[in-house]
Design an enzyme around this catalytic site. Structure first.
Site, PDB file in Angstrom:
ATOM      1  N   MET A   1      -3.803   4.963   0.715  1.00  0.00           N
ATOM      2  CA  MET A   1      -4.181   5.391   1.977  1.00  0.00           C
ATOM      3  C   MET A   1      -5.279   6.471   1.738  1.00  0.00           C
ATOM      4  O   MET A   1      -5.967   6.883   2.576  1.00  0.00           O
ATOM      5  CB  MET A   1      -3.082   5.925   2.872  1.00  0.00           C
ATOM      6  CG  MET A   1      -2.082   4.901   3.340  1.00  0.00           C
ATOM      7  SD  MET A   1      -2.950   4.023   4.375  1.00  0.00           S
ATOM      8  CE  MET A   1      -3.315   4.779   5.958  1.00  0.00           C
TER       9      MET A   1
ATOM     10  N   ILE B   1       0.682  -0.978   0.181  1.00  0.00           N
ATOM     11  CA  ILE B   1      -0.062   0.218   0.209  1.00  0.00           C
ATOM     12  C   ILE B   1       0.936   1.159   0.050  1.00  0.00           C
ATOM     13  O   ILE B   1       2.022   1.350   0.545  1.00  0.00           O
ATOM     14  CB  ILE B   1      -1.030  -0.050   1.187  1.00  0.00           C
ATOM     15  CG1 ILE B   1      -2.132   1.246   1.225  1.00  0.00           C
ATOM     16  CG2 ILE B   1      -0.291   0.296   2.554  1.00  0.00           C
ATOM     17  CD1 ILE B   1      -3.222   0.956   2.155  1.00  0.00           C
ATOM     18  N   CYS B   2       0.327   2.437  -0.482  1.00  0.00           N
ATOM     19  CA  CYS B   2       1.241   3.676  -0.476  1.00  0.00           C
ATOM     20  C   CYS B   2      -0.020   4.634  -0.411  1.00  0.00           C
ATOM     21  O   CYS B   2      -1.170   4.394   0.158  1.00  0.00           O
ATOM     22  CB  CYS B   2       1.933   3.976  -1.787  1.00  0.00           C
ATOM     23  SG  CYS B   2       0.851   4.095  -3.424  1.00  0.00           S
ATOM     24  N   ARG B   3       0.210   6.008  -0.921  1.00  0.00           N
ATOM     25  CA  ARG B   3      -0.730   6.849  -0.632  1.00  0.00           C
ATOM     26  C   ARG B   3      -1.982   6.755  -1.746  1.00  0.00           C
ATOM     27  O   ARG B   3      -3.301   6.718  -1.203  1.00  0.00           O
ATOM     28  CB  ARG B   3      -0.038   8.341  -1.177  1.00  0.00           C
ATOM     29  CG  ARG B   3      -1.079   9.562  -1.035  1.00  0.00           C
ATOM     30  CD  ARG B   3      -0.240  10.681  -1.255  1.00  0.00           C
ATOM     31  NE  ARG B   3      -1.177  11.946  -1.238  1.00  0.00           N
ATOM     32  CZ  ARG B   3      -1.860  12.218  -2.702  1.00  0.00           C
ATOM     33  NH1 ARG B   3      -1.647  11.485  -3.563  1.00  0.00           N
ATOM     34  NH2 ARG B   3      -2.680  13.248  -2.417  1.00  0.00           N
TER      35      ARG B   3
ATOM     36  N   GLY C   1      -1.899   4.203  -4.693  1.00  0.00           N
ATOM     37  CA  GLY C   1      -1.721   3.192  -5.394  1.00  0.00           C
ATOM     38  C   GLY C   1      -0.708   2.782  -6.455  1.00  0.00           C
ATOM     39  O   GLY C   1      -0.392   1.837  -7.002  1.00  0.00           O
TER      40      GLY C   1
END
Length: 103
Positions: free
Chosen positions: A92, A64-66, A68
């Protein structure tokens, strides 16, 4: 290609108590501003050097990141290395669950 799941699907799995190998690839300042309690921080910029920290048994690595994008890049890289990965689309920004702050 590798599978994907939405942030909402991830939230449901965690609420059901499913143990996931969840890795947040955002940078440390982003991590401190809020992350998923069950996640580990391995920034994309450190991924190659810390690749040995990723695997936990036979579990897929859920990234996961900010939003995708960076987790998608991490998935591309790891998938090409033979790892089983899942990208969290929306990241996120779409995370509906609880967030913890700090280290």
């Amino acid at each position: 290609m590798y599978p994907e799941m939405t942030a909402a699907e991830l939230d449901i799995q965690l609420k059901k108590g499913k143990k996931l190998n969840l890795v947040d690839v955002r940078e440390p300042d982003e991590w401190q501003e809020g992350h998923i309690k069950e996640a580990r921080s391995i920034p994309l910029s450190e991924l190659q050097e810390r690749i040995n920290e990723l695997q936990q048994g036979e579990q897929d690595i859920v990234l996961i990141c900010r939003s995708g994008g960076r987790s998608g890049k991490a998935c591309d890289f790891l998938h090409n290395q033979g790892y089983k990965v899942v990208n969290v689309t929306g990241g996120m920004l779409q995370w509906p669950g609880e967030v913890v702050y700090g280290q």
